[in-house]
Design a protein around this motif. Sequence first.
Motif, short mmCIF file in Angstrom:
data_model
loop_
_atom_site.label_atom_id
_atom_site.label_comp_id
_atom_site.label_asym_id
_atom_site.label_seq_id
_atom_site.Cartn_x
_atom_site.Cartn_y
_atom_site.Cartn_z
N UNK A 278 0.88 -1.14 -0.04
CA UNK A 278 -0.14 0.27 -0.01
C UNK A 278 0.82 1.12 0.18
N UNK A 279 0.48 2.34 -0.68
CA UNK A 279 1.27 3.18 -0.91
C UNK A 279 1.57 4.49 0.12
N UNK A 280 0.43 4.44 1.29
CA UNK A 280 0.71 5.52 2.08
C UNK A 280 0.50 4.84 3.54
N UNK A 281 1.43 5.21 4.54
CA UNK A 281 1.74 4.75 5.76
C UNK A 281 1.69 5.70 6.82
N UNK B 149 4.02 9.60 3.15
CA UNK B 149 3.01 10.18 2.27
C UNK B 149 2.89 9.24 1.00
N UNK B 150 1.83 9.31 0.26
CA UNK B 150 1.26 8.65 -0.79
C UNK B 150 -0.17 8.62 -1.14
N UNK B 151 -0.50 8.91 -2.21
CA UNK B 151 -1.73 8.98 -2.62
C UNK B 151 -2.85 7.79 -2.05
N UNK B 152 -3.59 8.17 -1.38
CA UNK B 152 -4.48 7.07 -0.74
C UNK B 152 -5.94 7.81 -0.39
N UNK B 153 -6.75 7.09 -0.75
CA UNK B 153 -8.47 7.58 -0.41
C UNK B 153 -9.45 6.31 -0.36
N UNK C 5 -2.67 2.71 3.92
CA UNK C 5 -3.63 2.79 3.11
C UNK C 5 -3.43 3.28 1.42
N UNK C 6 -4.48 2.78 0.64
CA UNK C 6 -4.31 3.01 -0.81
C UNK C 6 -5.49 3.68 -1.41
N UNK C 7 -5.71 3.80 -2.73
CA UNK C 7 -6.69 4.00 -3.59
C UNK C 7 -7.87 3.14 -3.66
#
Lengths: 245, 245, 245
Positions: free
Chosen positions: A127-130, A186-190, A215-217
């Motif tokens: 996952x891109x964000x932590x 940071x990383x795109x996540x929603x 977290x991820x998109x």
Amino acid sequence: MFKAIVSAETLRTTLDSVSVLVDECKIHLNEDGLEIRAVDPANVGMVDLGLDADAFESYEADGGLIGVNLSRLEDIAGMANSGDLVHLELDEETRKLHIQIDGLEYTLALIDPDSIRQEPDIPDLDLPARVVVEGADIDRAVRAADMVSDHIALGVADDQFYIDAEGDTDDVHLELDRDDLIDLDAGDAHSLFSLDYLKDMNKAIPKDAEVTLELGEEFPVKLHFDIAEGLGTVTFMLAPRIQSD
Amino acid sequence: MFKAIVSAETLRTTLDSVSVLVDECKIHLNEDGLEIRAVDPANVGMVDLGLDADAFESYEADGGLIGVNLSRLEDIAGMANSGDLVHLELDEETRKLHIQIDGLEYTLALIDPDSIRQEPDIPDLDLPARVVVEGADIDRAVRAADMVSDHIALGVADDQFYIDAEGDTDDVHLELDRDDLIDLDAGDAHSLFSLDYLKDMNKAIPKDAEVTLELGEEFPVKLHFDIAEGLGTVTFMLAPRIQSD
Amino acid sequence: MFKAIVSAETLRTTLDSVSVLVDECKIHLNEDGLEIRAVDPANVGMVDLGLDADAFESYEADGGLIGVNLSRLEDIAGMANSGDLVHLELDEETRKLHIQIDGLEYTLALIDPDSIRQEPDIPDLDLPARVVVEGADIDRAVRAADMVSDHIALGVADDQFYIDAEGDTDDVHLELDRDDLIDLDAGDAHSLFSLDYLKDMNKAIPKDAEVTLELGEEFPVKLHFDIAEGLGTVTFMLAPRIQSD
């Protein structure tokens, strides 16, 4: 064989982390500690719990598997005063668990593990964000979101972790930036989640725990935290809901 | 005539000891103190309570008998802060009890004693075993037994006092030996009791009380304990159930 | 425009004083502070509340009027920890109130003030008796009266303030003389009130507040007390019931 002594507090924390999702579970009695994996009936929330042998006062096991009724076991653990030690011993013949707390002996009938829902494979997502956040902040966000909606969005954007809940007339929004967070990759996540599940998971998260969220998109969220003074770990995974609108 | 002043705490403890079994009771206003005897509608549980005149700040009575609604009187006593004194005075003409707590006057209509269930004769049994145990241990045993069954066995064997509850799948067992007990006069004893009654009686037993149990083989159990710093005594008697098997 | 910062405690006290009577209310955002007047649907109980601009950490307003759902706003204020500051800002365009508590943003949809019950004119009565009493004494009287009746008489006679409640069988009476009261302007007064309303108003009265009651013969009672350390005032007015007999 299985024979162990554990503090009532550690036992209760362990059981509570799983019972928020399921009523019954399998417990792997490994040589180096306990392991529990479970998924809720709707296949939306999963838990993966490990409790190291060192979290026990004493621990002996050789790889067995038992099935337990969690609320029954929680009631028994609830009989102990804080500071009490709980003695656990498996009777292989009768398939009963003997539990002893300060002179009180409880004989618990176990459940056939084959009759319990299959254990999930917790996917190894990249996952891109932590985000690392205090348990108290999750609690606050979940309670606020619960006032307006039955779902909640978690995301990362612009070096901030945010939580959004949109109701029919009212909205709730919480932003935590680097200063409010323990850590942030940071990383795109929603992603949007069912609030009911997150409320249940929140019950098991100590307010003073450091909780790591991945977290991820439109991806599942993973929540990790330690129990038993770092000698146990809990990972919750929650599947996203399809974005509503 | 009856005129007395008593601490709110002593009044509450007295009422609670009786109200766990019955809703209404007769109170004997003897010259040397109060006396209450009552039996539940099913004739299974009895209480015999005496409260010495010395347990009161002041006490004057000449042998009258009144009938009271216990929950109503408990509500009134519940209005007092701890440390408050409760003034009681019987109006013989109107058959009302005037209760005064720090300026607040409550006029309580009494019940015709003849309309209240007859008082039991508490049998003077010569029971073979006698155990003195802390109230907290009875509480623990009753709560544990309640998890698995609706009846409970109490017994004495091999210099031990034991408590057993057998459920459909799970069992509870508590053994207390001489070291765990305040006192023990060993003798053969084993009887089965309704847990509902023992739970009600347990509510009235202070956790730090020394409780004397008298037990026999398929006989009633008697539970004695002091209230009001030794100036009052309560005896519960509970009839056994036919052994189930 | 309206923009203010207020302690969570002051906000909660303010809302609670009104929500005991009505679910929705109009709030006048005057230059020098808030003002709320409301009457219950049956036209029996009224509240008139003023909160001075000095009760806020900061306060800017220019005479607007908003309509709010009180329980919703109380829930939001309930999210704050004691000591937290609550930021309020009105968005004139969207007619939403932005509420911010320690990073958490809540967007509250307002209610059209025209849809809310008209504000009452609190009559300026010249009542003959005036009593100043502790909130705790009102609480005690209301709780005691509630045990026996659903109405309560308040009166002044012979330099005493008295409270009477007559039930079918039991009665409650409380007399407070000059020594028990903070102040007394004696005058003939006796009126009967609905206990339900007085119980609701009692919930909003701090136990340590000095409450001024103005009373007459078969007239409404007025209860005044301060909130927000004297920077706010609440007046309840309760219409009398026709004397029952």
